[in-house]
Write a protein that holds these residues in place. Structure first.
Motif, short mmCIF file in Angstrom:
data_model
loop_
_atom_site.label_atom_id
_atom_site.label_comp_id
_atom_site.label_asym_id
_atom_site.label_seq_id
_atom_site.Cartn_x
_atom_site.Cartn_y
_atom_site.Cartn_z
N UNK A 81 0.81 -1.22 0.00
CA UNK A 81 0.00 0.00 0.00
C UNK A 81 0.85 1.27 0.00
N UNK A 82 1.96 1.25 0.72
CA UNK A 82 2.76 2.47 0.88
C UNK A 82 3.90 2.56 -0.13
N UNK A 83 4.03 1.56 -1.00
CA UNK A 83 5.17 1.52 -1.91
C UNK A 83 5.31 2.79 -2.74
N UNK A 84 4.20 3.38 -3.16
CA UNK A 84 4.25 4.56 -4.01
C UNK A 84 3.97 5.86 -3.26
N UNK A 85 3.93 5.79 -1.94
CA UNK A 85 3.72 6.99 -1.14
C UNK A 85 5.01 7.82 -1.09
N UNK A 86 4.88 9.08 -0.66
CA UNK A 86 6.04 9.95 -0.53
C UNK A 86 6.97 9.45 0.57
N UNK A 87 8.20 9.93 0.54
CA UNK A 87 9.19 9.49 1.53
C UNK A 87 8.72 9.79 2.95
N UNK A 88 8.31 11.01 3.21
CA UNK A 88 7.88 11.37 4.56
C UNK A 88 6.62 10.64 4.97
N UNK A 89 5.75 10.35 4.02
CA UNK A 89 4.55 9.59 4.33
C UNK A 89 4.90 8.19 4.79
N UNK A 90 5.92 7.60 4.22
CA UNK A 90 6.36 6.26 4.64
C UNK A 90 6.84 6.28 6.09
N UNK A 91 7.63 7.29 6.43
CA UNK A 91 8.10 7.40 7.81
C UNK A 91 6.95 7.68 8.76
N UNK A 92 6.04 8.55 8.35
CA UNK A 92 4.90 8.90 9.19
C UNK A 92 4.04 7.68 9.50
N UNK A 93 3.78 6.86 8.50
CA UNK A 93 2.95 5.69 8.71
C UNK A 93 3.66 4.66 9.59
N UNK A 94 4.96 4.49 9.38
CA UNK A 94 5.71 3.55 10.21
C UNK A 94 5.71 3.99 11.67
N UNK A 95 5.86 5.28 11.90
CA UNK A 95 5.84 5.80 13.26
C UNK A 95 4.49 5.57 13.91
N UNK A 96 3.42 5.80 13.16
CA UNK A 96 2.07 5.62 13.69
C UNK A 96 1.81 4.16 14.04
#
Length: 209
Positions: A81-96
């Motif tokens: 799902x997150x493969x094509x998300x922005x770089x910061x979005x990937x970090x944000x989701x991982x943190x959440x």
């Protein structure tokens, strides 16, 4: 083989070369040497962000962080799902997922990396001013203003699209990358993967970090 660290090592080498070019030609008028300076600055801009994205992808595709928070099937689905998300979005989701916290978009480490990513995107997808991009160039120049010193060889030009290519920029880009990764891993309470390589990073970058 993981390339995240090697992207950053390569960026350090480009930064050190850019510093050497500025020292060698200090006080001279703008000349052909600036082309090499630009090439090295482009290396720093693209490779620092490549390193950030590679470390983000590790969290999802290698399970280095999310494996303990999700089942293997759930982690695999989230990775898709997150493969094509922005770089910061990937970090944000991982943190959440890992901590139930939100990435602080107002913090200095996040804002600096956000500006760095904007610059990388602008040089990778570059369009000259005469294609109606002047306003976008001015907007990016404002985002980058006061974050680093522009090129001494182009003192009368806006930061973007040319005078951002300076040794000061390279130092800022490297430090922003390292500071962000240290900030993120502190937030998730895991030792930063750069910790054991700080001496090598400093040596390769000629003490820029």
């Amino acid at each position: 083989m993981n390339l995240a660290l090697h992207h950053l090592f390569a960026a350090c080498r480009f930064a050190a070369r850019l510093q050497a070019i500025e020292q060698e030609y200090a006080g001279q008028a703008f000349g052909a040497f600036w082309e090499e300076a630009l090439h090295n600055a482009l290396g720093v801009a693209t490779l620092t962000v490549a390193s950030l994205e590679s470390y983000a992808n590790e969290m999802y595709f290698e399970g280095s962080i999310l494996g303990s928070a999700l089942t293997p099937a759930a982690a695999q689905e989230l990775a898709r799902l997150v493969d094509k998300e922005s770089v910061l979005r990937k970090y944000s989701m991982a943190l959440a997922v890992r901590t139930d916290k939100q990435l602080d978009l107002g913090s200095a480490p996040v804002q600096n990396v956000d500006a760095l990513i904007k610059l990388r995107n602008a040089v990778v997808h570059f369009r000259p001013e005469w294609f109606g991009e002047k306003d976008k160039h001015e907007k990016l120049s404002k985002v980058l203003q006061h974050r680093f010193m522009p090129s001494t060889f182009l003192p009368n030009e806006p930061i973007f699209p040319h005078s951002w290519a300076s040794a000061s920029f390279a130092t800022w880009a490297l430090r922003s990358t390292v500071d962000f990764l240290e900030h993120f891993y502190a937030e998730i309470d895991i030792v930063c993967p750069l910790h054991q390589f700080k001496t090598q990073l400093s040596s390769l970058s000629n003490n820029a970090i």
